[in-house]
Design an enzyme around this catalytic site. Structure first.
Site, short mmCIF file in Angstrom:
data_model
loop_
_atom_site.label_atom_id
_atom_site.label_comp_id
_atom_site.label_asym_id
_atom_site.label_seq_id
_atom_site.Cartn_x
_atom_site.Cartn_y
_atom_site.Cartn_z
N ASP A 161 13.59 -2.95 -5.33
CA ASP A 161 13.97 -4.17 -4.17
C ASP A 161 14.45 -5.21 -4.93
O ASP A 161 13.97 -6.21 -4.97
CB ASP A 161 12.54 -4.46 -3.38
N HIS A 170 2.51 4.46 -5.15
CA HIS A 170 3.11 5.70 -5.71
C HIS A 170 3.22 5.29 -7.06
O HIS A 170 2.59 4.43 -7.74
CB HIS A 170 4.34 6.15 -5.13
N GLU A 171 3.79 6.20 -8.01
CA GLU A 171 3.87 6.13 -9.31
C GLU A 171 4.48 4.90 -9.77
O GLU A 171 4.41 4.34 -10.77
CB GLU A 171 4.54 7.19 -9.82
N GLN A 194 14.89 -8.62 -3.20
CA GLN A 194 13.65 -9.20 -2.97
C GLN A 194 13.16 -9.72 -4.40
O GLN A 194 12.79 -11.22 -4.42
CB GLN A 194 12.63 -8.03 -2.45
N GLY A 203 0.72 -1.16 0.02
CA GLY A 203 -0.04 -0.03 -0.09
C GLY A 203 1.01 1.38 0.16
O GLY A 203 2.10 1.16 -0.29
N LEU A 251 11.44 6.12 -6.18
CA LEU A 251 10.17 6.38 -5.55
C LEU A 251 10.23 5.08 -4.48
O LEU A 251 10.45 3.88 -4.64
CB LEU A 251 8.99 6.23 -6.59
N SER A 252 9.60 5.55 -3.29
CA SER A 252 9.58 4.49 -2.11
C SER A 252 8.68 5.06 -1.35
O SER A 252 8.37 6.40 -1.03
CB SER A 252 10.65 4.24 -1.56
N HIS A 291 4.21 2.02 -8.11
CA HIS A 291 3.09 0.95 -8.18
C HIS A 291 2.61 0.93 -9.20
O HIS A 291 2.05 0.02 -10.02
CB HIS A 291 2.66 1.05 -6.93
O1 PAF Z 1 7.86 -4.92 -1.97
C1 PAF Z 1 6.71 -4.95 -0.92
O2 PAF Z 1 6.07 -4.12 -0.99
C2 PAF Z 1 6.75 -6.13 -0.17
O3 PAF Z 1 7.66 -6.63 0.47
C3 PAF Z 1 5.83 -7.44 -0.83
C4 PAF Z 1 6.49 -8.06 -1.95
C5 PAF Z 1 4.58 -6.85 -0.94
C6 PAF Z 1 5.45 -8.41 0.42
O4 PAF Z 1 4.96 -7.96 1.48
#
Ligand code: PAF
Length: 283
Positions: free
Chosen positions: A152, A36-37, A155, A33, A186-187, A39
């Site tokens: 990320d 931002h841009e 990740q 949630g 952006l974060s 996402h």
């Molecule tokens: O990158 C994120 O926002 C989170 O780490 C994710 C992948 C939704 C997992 O909670």
């Protein structure tokens, strides 16, 4: 189609089951949630590649360590829903904690090797929480494709590994980092920055770009890392650098020489805010 909001796992599973029966492909954009841009660009990408797009919004307690920002992590559901609608999502999965981790929940996913270095060294247990929740989100929404930002990068690498190791049958799609015009990635955590910290923050990206020039010129990985670190500290004297590392883009092992597919990653504290960023060095 209007945007559907599902807060219960069963309802979400049922919806995607019906879509799958109709032969529709599904794209998942997992988020916490405060969209931002960056996402928005993932959702638009998912929109172009799938018949149905699900955005998950869940601030996952399992990926925050003690003393981290779980409680104050920005939450902005109505703005998030508006952005999802604007970008053409079909459904938002927004479960409560007990939907994801019901009473007695005691399983965790550990992606060994990729989890312990870089972020994992400074945030022990973080990637176990990430891998576990991502697997659960994939199970619930059964997408053909899931979209993650390169911002990320560790990740993204780890989720790819998990999807391959566990034969999940989902394509993990990495998408370029969205940046402000001054280079700041952006974060959702940028919201924590004071105006002064916000003005200084682009120096992190600028330092990575300058150090990448050295790497491309043949400097050793250590020299590249030293240059990036020194430049960050010269621009932001009050910063605290957790790490700057030049790594193999696939394994995330330290680069032995400045050649091959490499990535330069950094994590830096500005006051109480920890920012991460990374750039490709050679593609
Ligand atoms: O990158 C994120 O926002 C989170 O780490 C994710 C992948 C939704 C997992 O909670």
């Amino acid at each position: 189609m209007s945007l559907l909001l599902c807060t219960r796992r069963r309802r979400m599973s049922e919806l995607v089951r019906r879509w799958r029966e109709q032969g529709l492909s599904i794209g998942l954009v997992p988020t916490m949630g405060a969209l931002h841009e960056g996402h928005a660009s993932l959702i638009r990408r998912a929109r172009r590649g799938n018949d149905r797009v699900v955005v998950s919004i869940f601030v996952n307690p399992a990926q925050f360590g003690p003393g981290e920002d779980y409680a104050r992590y920005p939450r902005a559901l109505s703005r998030d829903l508006a952005l999802c609608r604007r970008c053409g999502a079909d459904a938002v999965y927004h479960p409560g904690v007990s939907q994801v981790y019901p009473e007695g929940f005691s399983t965790a996913v550990q992606v060994s090797g990729l989890s312990e270095r870089l972020e994992g060294k400074f945030r022990p247990g973080h990637f176990r929480g990430v891998a576990t929740v991502v697997l659960k989100l994939l199970e619930t929404t059964r997408p053909e494709r899931a979209y993650f930002g390169e911002k990320d990068y560790q990740q993204l690498t780890l989720v790819r590994r998990m999807a391959s190791d566990l034969d999940l049958g989902v394509a993990i799609v990495g998408c370029p980092t969205a940046r402000q015009p001054d280079g700041l990635a952006l974060s959702s955590r940028n919201a924590y920055l004071s105006p002064r910290e916000r003005a200084l923050a682009p120096a992190i990206h600028a330092a990575l770009v300058a150090a990448r020039g050295l790497a491309r010129g043949g400097a050793s990985p250590k020299a590249v890392e030293r240059r990036a670190r020194a430049r960050i500290l010269a621009s932001i004297p009050q910063a605290r650098v957790d790490y700057v590392e030049l790594v193999d883009a696939r394994t995330l092992r330290p680069a032995e020489r400045a050649r091959g597919r490499l990535r330069l990653l950094a994590a830096v504290w500005l006051g109480k805010t920890r920012l991460i960023d990374n750039i490709p060095v050679f593609n």
